[in-house]
Design a protein around this motif. Structure first.
Motif, PDB file in Angstrom:
ATOM      1  N   ARG A  98       0.782  -1.238   0.000  1.00 10.78           N
ATOM      2  CA  ARG A  98       0.000   0.000   0.000  1.00 10.78           C
ATOM      3  C   ARG A  98       0.811   1.283   0.000  1.00 10.78           C
ATOM      4  O   ARG A  98       0.349   2.304  -0.504  1.00 10.78           O
ATOM      5  CB  ARG A  98      -0.935   0.011   1.216  1.00 10.78           C
ATOM      6  CG  ARG A  98      -1.922  -1.134   1.232  1.00 10.78           C
ATOM      7  CD  ARG A  98      -2.986  -0.923   2.282  1.00 10.78           C
ATOM      8  NE  ARG A  98      -3.993  -1.978   2.258  1.00 10.78           N
ATOM      9  CZ  ARG A  98      -5.151  -1.935   2.904  1.00 10.78           C
ATOM     10  NH1 ARG A  98      -5.444  -0.867   3.625  1.00 10.78           N
ATOM     11  NH2 ARG A  98      -5.999  -2.927   2.826  1.00 10.78           N
ATOM     12  N   LEU A  99       2.007   1.274   0.565  1.00  8.37           N
ATOM     13  CA  LEU A  99       2.752   2.511   0.793  1.00  8.37           C
ATOM     14  C   LEU A  99       3.911   2.645  -0.195  1.00  8.37           C
ATOM     15  O   LEU A  99       4.669   1.700  -0.415  1.00  8.37           O
ATOM     16  CB  LEU A  99       3.295   2.534   2.221  1.00  8.37           C
ATOM     17  CG  LEU A  99       4.059   3.793   2.647  1.00  8.37           C
ATOM     18  CD1 LEU A  99       3.144   5.009   2.611  1.00  8.37           C
ATOM     19  CD2 LEU A  99       4.653   3.592   4.031  1.00  8.37           C
ATOM     20  N   THR A 143       4.485  10.866  -1.063  1.00  6.32           N
ATOM     21  CA  THR A 143       4.063   9.564  -0.563  1.00  6.32           C
ATOM     22  C   THR A 143       2.691   9.212  -1.116  1.00  6.32           C
ATOM     23  O   THR A 143       1.773  10.039  -1.089  1.00  6.32           O
ATOM     24  CB  THR A 143       3.998   9.552   0.976  1.00  6.32           C
ATOM     25  OG1 THR A 143       5.289   9.851   1.498  1.00  6.32           O
ATOM     26  CG2 THR A 143       3.577   8.176   1.480  1.00  6.32           C
ATOM     27  N   LYS A 144       2.574   7.995  -1.619  1.00  2.13           N
ATOM     28  CA  LYS A 144       1.285   7.484  -2.092  1.00  2.13           C
ATOM     29  C   LYS A 144       0.866   6.332  -1.186  1.00  2.13           C
ATOM     30  O   LYS A 144       1.675   5.462  -0.855  1.00  2.13           O
ATOM     31  CB  LYS A 144       1.417   7.017  -3.535  1.00  2.13           C
ATOM     32  CG  LYS A 144       1.764   8.130  -4.504  1.00  2.13           C
ATOM     33  CD  LYS A 144       2.212   7.598  -5.841  1.00  2.13           C
ATOM     34  CE  LYS A 144       1.093   6.872  -6.562  1.00  2.13           C
ATOM     35  NZ  LYS A 144       1.539   6.422  -7.917  1.00  2.13           N
ATOM     36  N   TYR A 145      -0.402   6.347  -0.802  1.00  6.00           N
ATOM     37  CA  TYR A 145      -0.906   5.287   0.070  1.00  6.00           C
ATOM     38  C   TYR A 145      -2.242   4.795  -0.466  1.00  6.00           C
ATOM     39  O   TYR A 145      -3.160   5.586  -0.686  1.00  6.00           O
ATOM     40  CB  TYR A 145      -1.080   5.784   1.511  1.00  6.00           C
ATOM     41  CG  TYR A 145      -1.482   4.685   2.472  1.00  6.00           C
ATOM     42  CD1 TYR A 145      -0.528   3.788   2.947  1.00  6.00           C
ATOM     43  CD2 TYR A 145      -2.806   4.536   2.886  1.00  6.00           C
ATOM     44  CE1 TYR A 145      -0.878   2.771   3.814  1.00  6.00           C
ATOM     45  CE2 TYR A 145      -3.160   3.523   3.753  1.00  6.00           C
ATOM     46  CZ  TYR A 145      -2.200   2.642   4.217  1.00  6.00           C
ATOM     47  OH  TYR A 145      -2.548   1.629   5.072  1.00  6.00           O
TER      48      TYR A 145
END
Length: 284
Positions: free
Chosen positions: A222-223, A249-251
């Motif tokens: 997910r991260l 940051t992509k979550y």
């Protein structure tokens, strides 16, 4: 306000054939919608400090795994009229990723003030920004020693009120090539593009090259934190180049829902002193 609402509906009507799955004849069409918040602060070499907020609403269509179209309608607030704010802050994405507000389009004043007079340059402004249409195609998929290659093109439609210095009042267009490559859980990507700016009577604009480059690491499923640099050659006559460093940051909250945020620090004088952004996207 009524005039701006009419502009929005007019753009949606014109874009409907482009975003219509019936015209694309695809076996499976995916959609994504997104809403973002971005804030930037700086003087951009003008000697006048400006705070700006950019709120983009984005609709994207993915008729195939390679082809994508998007439409962005932003709302802008700026604390002064010294620069054309809001347009610079769009968040860059990765090749093929269904992300909102991903076009590094027309940039801020680049060290050159607008034609705002001394009596109204300190007046805050807000309203609809310029509309952006974008199309991209993955020309070459990633292989062991070769990155994915994705050309893209965009058109900026001048829906912003130039009398409020929310836009240049001109059509712009551009094209770019994105490259992306995975090395296990590590990845690198970048983009190099060229923007052709329409003539403006509020800002002495010029055509420019823009770019970003960076990389990161996939943490679990997910991260995905990453570090990138973003910049361009000078966007105005007499201005300077732009360059900033971004921690992004992509979550992935779920299969359909994702978050994308960044912190930015300007390096060149014509860039924002600092910025922050957060976008949420939902994919159907």
């Amino acid at each position: 306000m009524a005039r701006q609402i009419k502009k929005v509906f007019g753009i949606l009507a014109l874009a409907a054939p482009l975003l219509s799955p019936a015209r694309l004849h695809a076996d499976e069409v995916r959609y994504a919608v997104g809403l973002g918040f971005e804030f930037a602060s700086g003087s951009y070499g003008t000697g006048i400090h400006t705070d700006a907020v950019f709120l983009p609403f984005t609709v994207a269509v993915y008729p195939t795994q390679r082809l994508d179209f998007s439409l962005e309608l932003p709302f802008i607030y700026q604390s002064t009229s010294a620069v054309v704010a809001g347009q610079y802050m769009a968040m860059q994405g990765q090749a093929g990723a269904p992300q909102p507000s991903m076009l590094a389009g027309t940039m801020m004043g680049g060290g050159m003030r607008t034609s705002a007079s001394g009596s109204n340059v300190d007046t805050s402004q807000y309203g609809l920004g310029d509309t952006k249409l974008k199309a991209g195609y993955v020309l070459y998929t990633e292989e062991e020693y070769v990155p994915a290659i994705r050309p893209n093109a965009y058109l900026k439609i001048p829906t912003a009120d130039k009398n409020k210095f929310l836009g240049t009042g001109a059509f712009d267009g551009g094209f770019a090539v994105e490259l992306s490559k995975w090395y296990g859980d590590w990845f690198a990507d970048g983009e190099l593009g060229y923007t052709i700016q329409g003539k403006s009577d509020i800002l002495a604009v010029k055509n420019y090259l823009y770019y970003y480059a960076g990389g990161g690491y996939q943490v679990g499923e997910r991260l995905r934190p990453m570090l990138l640099v973003k910049g361009s050659t000078t966007t105005t006559e007499g201005g300077g180049p732009l360059l900033e460093l971004r921690l992004r940051t992509k979550y992935q909250l779920s299969t359909h829902l994702g978050l994308d945020g960044y912190l930015a620090k300007g390096i060149e004088t014509a860039s924002p002193d600092y910025g922050v952004g957060l976008a949420v996207s939902y994919q159907f």
